[in-house]
Structures are given as C-alpha cells and as structure tokens.
Scaffold this motif. Structure first.
Motif, PDB file in Angstrom:
ATOM      1  N   TRP A  14       0.891  -1.310  -0.078  1.00 56.69           N
ATOM      2  CA  TRP A  14       0.036   0.096   0.006  1.00 56.69           C
ATOM      3  C   TRP A  14       0.863   1.228   0.247  1.00 56.69           C
ATOM      4  CZ3 TRP A  14      -4.672   0.122  -1.497  1.00 56.69           C
ATOM      5  CH2 TRP A  14      -5.488  -0.730  -1.453  1.00 56.69           C
ATOM      6  N   LEU A  15       1.991   1.168   0.667  1.00 58.04           N
ATOM      7  CA  LEU A  15       2.894   2.289   0.655  1.00 58.04           C
ATOM      8  C   LEU A  15       3.447   2.689  -0.727  1.00 58.04           C
ATOM      9  CD1 LEU A  15       3.937   4.634   2.359  1.00 58.04           C
ATOM     10  CD2 LEU A  15       5.954   2.896   3.195  1.00 58.04           C
ATOM     11  N   GLU A  16       3.715   1.678  -1.342  1.00 58.13           N
ATOM     12  CA  GLU A  16       4.269   1.991  -2.894  1.00 58.13           C
ATOM     13  C   GLU A  16       3.151   2.550  -3.622  1.00 58.13           C
ATOM     14  OE1 GLU A  16       6.437  -0.470  -6.079  1.00 58.13           O
ATOM     15  OE2 GLU A  16       6.221  -1.249  -4.404  1.00 58.13           O
ATOM     16  N   VAL A  17       1.921   2.194  -3.460  1.00 58.18           N
ATOM     17  CA  VAL A  17       0.825   2.618  -4.320  1.00 58.18           C
ATOM     18  C   VAL A  17       0.474   4.170  -3.829  1.00 58.18           C
ATOM     19  CG1 VAL A  17      -1.736   2.281  -4.699  1.00 58.18           C
ATOM     20  CG2 VAL A  17      -0.241   0.302  -4.516  1.00 58.18           C
ATOM     21  N   ASN A  18       0.593   4.189  -2.805  1.00 57.75           N
ATOM     22  CA  ASN A  18       0.333   5.567  -2.350  1.00 57.75           C
ATOM     23  C   ASN A  18       1.253   6.679  -2.766  1.00 57.75           C
ATOM     24  OD1 ASN A  18      -1.947   4.998  -0.811  1.00 57.75           O
ATOM     25  ND2 ASN A  18      -0.923   4.670   1.170  1.00 57.75           N
ATOM     26  N   GLU A  19       2.563   6.289  -2.689  1.00 57.36           N
ATOM     27  CA  GLU A  19       3.527   7.218  -3.437  1.00 57.36           C
ATOM     28  C   GLU A  19       3.309   7.234  -4.759  1.00 57.36           C
ATOM     29  OE1 GLU A  19       7.121   4.942  -2.352  1.00 57.36           O
ATOM     30  OE2 GLU A  19       7.414   6.110  -0.454  1.00 57.36           O
ATOM     31  N   VAL A  20       3.022   6.398  -5.335  1.00 56.19           N
ATOM     32  CA  VAL A  20       2.709   6.759  -6.908  1.00 56.19           C
ATOM     33  C   VAL A  20       1.569   7.616  -7.214  1.00 56.19           C
ATOM     34  CG1 VAL A  20       1.892   5.534  -9.012  1.00 56.19           C
ATOM     35  CG2 VAL A  20       3.648   4.395  -7.697  1.00 56.19           C
ATOM     36  N   LEU A  21       0.572   7.487  -6.240  1.00 54.69           N
ATOM     37  CA  LEU A  21      -0.516   8.674  -6.342  1.00 54.69           C
ATOM     38  C   LEU A  21      -0.351   9.840  -5.917  1.00 54.69           C
ATOM     39  CD1 LEU A  21      -3.362   6.038  -4.707  1.00 54.69           C
ATOM     40  CD2 LEU A  21      -3.348   6.886  -6.876  1.00 54.69           C
ATOM     41  N   VAL A  22       0.696  10.035  -4.777  1.00 54.64           N
ATOM     42  CA  VAL A  22       1.166  11.386  -4.649  1.00 54.64           C
ATOM     43  C   VAL A  22       1.867  12.050  -5.532  1.00 54.64           C
ATOM     44  CG1 VAL A  22       2.953  12.575  -3.049  1.00 54.64           C
ATOM     45  CG2 VAL A  22       1.318  10.964  -2.194  1.00 54.64           C
ATOM     46  N   ARG A  23       2.760  11.275  -6.341  1.00 51.10           N
ATOM     47  CA  ARG A  23       3.231  11.507  -7.742  1.00 51.10           C
ATOM     48  C   ARG A  23       2.435  12.143  -8.696  1.00 51.10           C
ATOM     49  NH1 ARG A  23       7.088   6.939  -6.746  1.00 51.10           N
ATOM     50  NH2 ARG A  23       8.594   7.714  -5.110  1.00 51.10           N
ATOM     51  N   VAL A  24       1.600  11.281  -8.933  1.00 54.44           N
ATOM     52  CA  VAL A  24       0.485  11.528 -10.027  1.00 54.44           C
ATOM     53  C   VAL A  24      -0.422  12.754  -9.809  1.00 54.44           C
ATOM     54  CG1 VAL A  24      -1.720  10.782 -11.058  1.00 54.44           C
ATOM     55  CG2 VAL A  24       0.212   9.149 -10.970  1.00 54.44           C
ATOM     56  N   ILE A  25      -0.953  12.869  -8.555  1.00 56.65           N
ATOM     57  CA  ILE A  25      -1.733  14.090  -8.079  1.00 56.65           C
ATOM     58  C   ILE A  25      -0.940  15.326  -8.226  1.00 56.65           C
ATOM     59  CG2 ILE A  25      -3.062  15.032  -6.377  1.00 56.65           C
ATOM     60  CD1 ILE A  25      -3.949  12.314  -5.655  1.00 56.65           C
ATOM     61  N   THR A  26       0.099  15.249  -7.604  1.00 56.16           N
ATOM     62  CA  THR A  26       1.376  16.402  -7.623  1.00 56.16           C
ATOM     63  C   THR A  26       1.397  17.061  -8.983  1.00 56.16           C
ATOM     64  OG1 THR A  26       2.424  15.621  -5.575  1.00 56.16           O
ATOM     65  CG2 THR A  26       3.476  17.360  -6.870  1.00 56.16           C
ATOM     66  N   MET A  27       1.621  15.879 -10.124  1.00 62.15           N
ATOM     67  CA  MET A  27       1.661  16.282 -11.399  1.00 62.15           C
ATOM     68  C   MET A  27       0.524  16.904 -12.110  1.00 62.15           C
ATOM     69  SD  MET A  27       3.636  16.184 -14.371  1.00 62.15           S
ATOM     70  CE  MET A  27       4.819  14.884 -14.094  1.00 62.15           C
ATOM     71  N   VAL A  28      -0.847  16.478 -11.548  1.00 65.64           N
ATOM     72  CA  VAL A  28      -1.845  17.230 -12.112  1.00 65.64           C
ATOM     73  C   VAL A  28      -2.016  18.441 -11.657  1.00 65.64           C
ATOM     74  CG1 VAL A  28      -4.328  17.013 -11.992  1.00 65.64           C
ATOM     75  CG2 VAL A  28      -3.082  14.805 -12.384  1.00 65.64           C
ATOM     76  N   ALA A  29      -1.780  18.831 -10.326  1.00 69.97           N
ATOM     77  CA  ALA A  29      -1.620  19.955  -9.573  1.00 69.97           C
ATOM     78  C   ALA A  29      -0.660  21.116 -10.389  1.00 69.97           C
ATOM     79  CB  ALA A  29      -1.548  19.937  -8.151  1.00 69.97           C
ATOM     80  N   PHE A  30       0.494  20.340 -10.796  1.00 64.91           N
ATOM     81  CA  PHE A  30       1.574  21.450 -11.456  1.00 64.91           C
ATOM     82  C   PHE A  30       1.219  21.458 -12.887  1.00 64.91           C
ATOM     83  CE2 PHE A  30       4.937  20.882 -14.707  1.00 64.91           C
ATOM     84  CZ  PHE A  30       5.704  22.129 -14.264  1.00 64.91           C
ATOM     85  N   LEU A  31       0.265  20.650 -13.581  1.00 65.61           N
ATOM     86  CA  LEU A  31      -0.201  21.156 -14.990  1.00 65.61           C
ATOM     87  C   LEU A  31      -1.088  22.157 -14.872  1.00 65.61           C
ATOM     88  CD1 LEU A  31      -0.100  17.388 -16.606  1.00 65.61           C
ATOM     89  CD2 LEU A  31       1.387  19.280 -17.042  1.00 65.61           C
ATOM     90  N   LEU A  32      -2.114  22.027 -14.042  1.00 68.71           N
ATOM     91  CA  LEU A  32      -3.145  22.980 -13.740  1.00 68.71           C
ATOM     92  C   LEU A  32      -2.609  24.276 -13.343  1.00 68.71           C
ATOM     93  CD1 LEU A  32      -5.968  20.584 -11.950  1.00 68.71           C
ATOM     94  CD2 LEU A  32      -5.906  21.583 -14.196  1.00 68.71           C
TER      95      LEU A  32
END
Length: 489
Positions: A442-460
C-alpha cells in the motif's frame, strides 16, 4: 560417519532430486587432515596443481538421476573463495556415485583429470552422510570422508559443510551438551532483575531474535555482522515462519543455539589480529529467559586455518550475553573465559543491534502512511481549487490580468520541485525500500498516487500561469500591473 544418518527428503520416489537439493551446485566443504597420517607433504594423495593439502572443496553438479546416481565435478583450492564457478582442469576431479539406501550415504569414485607429478587415476573414494543431530562443536549438516585405495595406510580426510549453513535438512535435531557450564557461568545473568517499568520482551517465536549487529572492542575497532538463532529447543528457527512444537521451556527458560558472524571494517583484535574483510564465525548455545529478555551462552569461535595446519580448531572458551532492551534495541558482549596470559585471550567486545524490530517497522510504516495520506488530501484539494479558478477565469477573463504572476510562479515551482527531486523514482522502483517493507504494497501505491496528483496540480497551476501571462502581454494597458509585481518581488 559412524553417527546415525538421515534419509533423503524425497526418497523413495525421487532419490536424485532429494540428493541434488542438498549436495548441490556451489556448495563448499572444508577439509580436515586430523585423521591423515602423513609427515611428508609429498605423500598427499590429493595434491592438485600447485596446491598441497588443499583446505576447501567445491561441488559442481553434472547429472542427477531419479535412482540416486549422480555425477559431480570436485574442485579443490586453498583459497577461501576458490577459483570461482569456472572449470579448472588442473585442480579438478570428476566423480560419479550412487546413494546407498541401506547406509543412508552417498558413495563416490573420483578421477583426477591432470596431475603429471603424482597421478592418482581413479583411486580416490568419497562418502557423504547427513547427521541426524547437531551440536555446539559439530554444526555441519553434511559430513564426509575421502581416502585413497592406493595408500590405505595414510588414513582419511574428513569433510565438513560450512558450520553455520542456513539450509537445514528435515528431521535433524540439536543436542545441547553444556548445561553444567551454562548453569555455573550464567546463573546471575539469567536471573537478573531489570529495574524500571515492566517491558515486553521477545519470546521464542519472535522474528526479532535475529538482528544485525555492530561490534566494538576496547581499542575502538569496529566490525559489523549479524546474530541469528539456529535452533530454539529442538526446532529449527526461521524468522519467516512461526515456530511450532516443543521448545523445552520451563518457567520461561528455553534452550537456544545461535549463529554469529561478523566482518571487521579494519584490523580487529579478537584473540589475535583479524585482517579487514575476514569473516569471523561463532557457534553458541545456552539459555534464553523470556521473562527478562536475557540470553546467556557459551560460544565457539572457528579458528582460521594456518599454512600446513592439519586439524580444524575451535576456541570454545567464550561467554556471550545478549540483552533485549527498551523499544526492541539489543545490547550484548562477547568475553573470553581464558586467563589473560593465554595468547587466545581478548578483552570483552561489546555489540548492539543495528537493525529495527518488526514493531518499529510497523510504526514507521504507519507514520509514513499517515504522512502520505495527508499529502494526498492536500494535493487533491489543491487540484480541485485550481480547477475552480480555471473555470472562474474562463467565465470572467477580465480578472486574469489582475492576478499576480509572481504568486502563480511561486505556486507552480512548489509543485515542480518535488517532481524534479522524485523524477527518477517515478520510473525506477526503489529496491531497498521493497525489501524493507516486505509484502506491504500500500505504501508504494500511495507514493505513486502522490506523484500523479502532484503532476496534475502542477499542470493545472502551469495552465493558470500561462493564461495570466498571455492576458497581460496581449494588452499594453497592463504595465502598471507588471510594476506592482516587480515591487512584490
């Protein structure tokens, strides 16, 4: 070889598979010439190449058959690491044999490939068996003998697998033989009352009994290694599975045997000078008091071979104490019970654990999960709020020029910097972290989600910055707005 030998684990259905899973590729043996009566080195019947009385023998599997017939290549060397996995004819024998079902042992005939000085032909015989019980001074799970049919009067060479080999054969037991000495030396240590609050100590089923350790002697010299139980009671210890069965536990006291191994970082004084990167192995057995977390043991240090030394030797005058302390930490010592005038005497060596316990690992993972969850929530909310801003300026474009470019640049950089720092981690898995976490994915999955959502926030946020910048540059009346941004900067 006279001791009772175990049968093969896969017999009688498939003798070959059972045999080759035990006496297998890359296995190294130590050779002991204690029973070999030869004063002149030239009489050695296994002189190979330039190596006289080789100390080590490695196995390479050629063929294994269901009926127990095998073919091996035997390679001899005086080096701890041998000649590697390559084939060297000058130091090799070819052997073939069969498992004797009545005697429960493997019998081999070996032929030397090349030896112009003293050809042995196919006169070498070997026999291997699997001891049904182990002890403090006999830890080898595979033992054997080697002799010559041409020179019977010379006796035989004893063969031993590494003393603290992790792989154990099903059915082997452990024989404790030092109860009297342990009682005399350890009575005070085992019965010591630890002051302070009552603590929870690991029991005989705990995986925390195995730990990495850092050692330091009185001269400040350092070494690192590990300590792990071998048998608890009469059950083989494994940190990956729960131990079951009878542990010979009486009022919290449990018989226990240990394996300790360490490697100095530099020169290390330990009953003599041990050079850098030279591994030291200690076998130990004693008693574990689960009520106060104390283990007291007698230990045997495996002495290194000297040149032309015929006999394997052990220093069994060691006293080892292990104390499990608060929060899962470990403190211990290794002492010599010899007199100070004895050349094998050494000053006490202290050691402590350098690994974390399973409880500490769970707490650490829980904290990391909590922190990542909080980051997920904050970044998700940031994405929602930025999306609302984009919808708002789309309907009301007149507000865009009045938005601070400096502020948007700072906010965009706040999302860009973490992405740049973790850019490599997005595409490459962190192998060390996976080993530490085990099956907790679960920790590894959560880290991937953090990076993906951070990328979305950066693009917006980048899109909002672009729209603001474009709206200002398209109108010459916005010079005052640029000047106000410069003042803020």
């Amino acid at each position: 070889m006279e001791n009772a030998s175990l049968s093969l684990p896969n017999a009688p259905n498939d003798y070959g598979r059972g045999l080759c899973s035990i006496i297998t590729w890359g296995l190294r043996f130590e050779l002991d010439y204690n029973s070999y009566d030869c004063k002149n080195v030239s009489c050695s019947f296994i002189t190979v190449g330039n190596e006289i009385f080789p100390r080590f023998m490695s196995i390479k599997v050629v063929d294994c058959f269901e009926d127990g017939k095998v073919r091996y290549i035997l390679q001899f060397s005086n080096s701890t690491y041998g000649k590697g996995m390559s084939f060297y004819p000058l130091t090799s024998f070819v052997a073939e044999g069969v498992w004797d079902k009545k005697k429960n042992r493997l019998e081999l005939v070996a032929c030397q490939l090349f030896d112009k000085t003293s050809p042995t032909g196919c006169s070498i015989r070997l026999a291997f068996s699997l001891p049904s019980s182990l002890s403090l001074q006999n830890r080898s799970s595979i033992i054997g003998r080697m002799w010559s049919t041409k020179r019977k009067n010379l006796g035989y060479v004893s063969i031993y697998s590494p003393a603290n080999l992790n792989s154990r054969i099903k059915g082997a037991t452990y024989k404790y033989s030092n109860h009297e000495n342990i009682t005399n030396l350890c009575s005070k240590t085992l019965n010591a009352n630890k002051k302070g609050k009552k603590e929870t100590y690991p029991d005989e089923k705990s995986p925390n009994l195995r730990f990495d350790m850092l050692l330091k002697n009185k001269k400040g010299q350092m070494a690192y290694g590990y300590a792990s139980p071998l048998y608890i009671g009469n059950q083989f210890y494994s940190s990956f599975s729960m131990i079951e069965g009878n542990h010979s536990s009486i009022n919290g006291y449990t018989n226990i045997s240990y394996v300790m191994s360490f490697t100095p970082r530099g020169e290390f004084e330990f009953g003599g000078k041990i050079p850098k990167s030279k591994m030291v192995e200690i076998s130990a057995e004693g008693v574990f008091n689960t009520k106060n977390g104390v283990i007291c043991m007698i230990g045997c240090k495996h002495m290194p071979y000297e040149k032309f030394q015929k006999k394997r030797s052990l220093d069994c005058e060691l006293l080892i104490n292990i104390n499990f302390l608060k929060h899962g930490s470990v403190h211990g010592s290794i002492k010599s019970t010899r007199k100070k005038s004895d050349p094998l005497y050494f000053d006490p060596v202290e050691f402590g654990s350098s690994s974390i316990t399973t409880g500490q690992a769970r707490e650490s993972i829980w904290r990391m999960d909590l922190e990542i969850t909080m980051v997920l929530i904050s970044n998700t909310l940031a994405c929602i709020f930025i999306a609302f801003q984009l919808f708002h300026v789309k309907k009301n474009p007149e507000f865009l020029p009045e938005t601070s470019v400096i502020m948007l640049t700072v906010l965009t950089s706040a999302y860009m910097v973490p992405l740049l720092l973790n850019f490599e981690a997005i595409f490459n898995k962190n192998q060390k972290q996976n080993v530490f976490l085990g099956t907790d994915q679960w920790l590894e999955v959560n880290e991937v989600l953090v990076r993906v959502i951070t990328m979305v926030a950066f693009l917006l946020q980048s899109r909002l910055l672009q729209l603001t910048w474009t709206s200002r540059n398209g109108n010459e009346n916005n010079k005052k707005l640029w000047e106000s941004d410069r003042k803020i900067a």
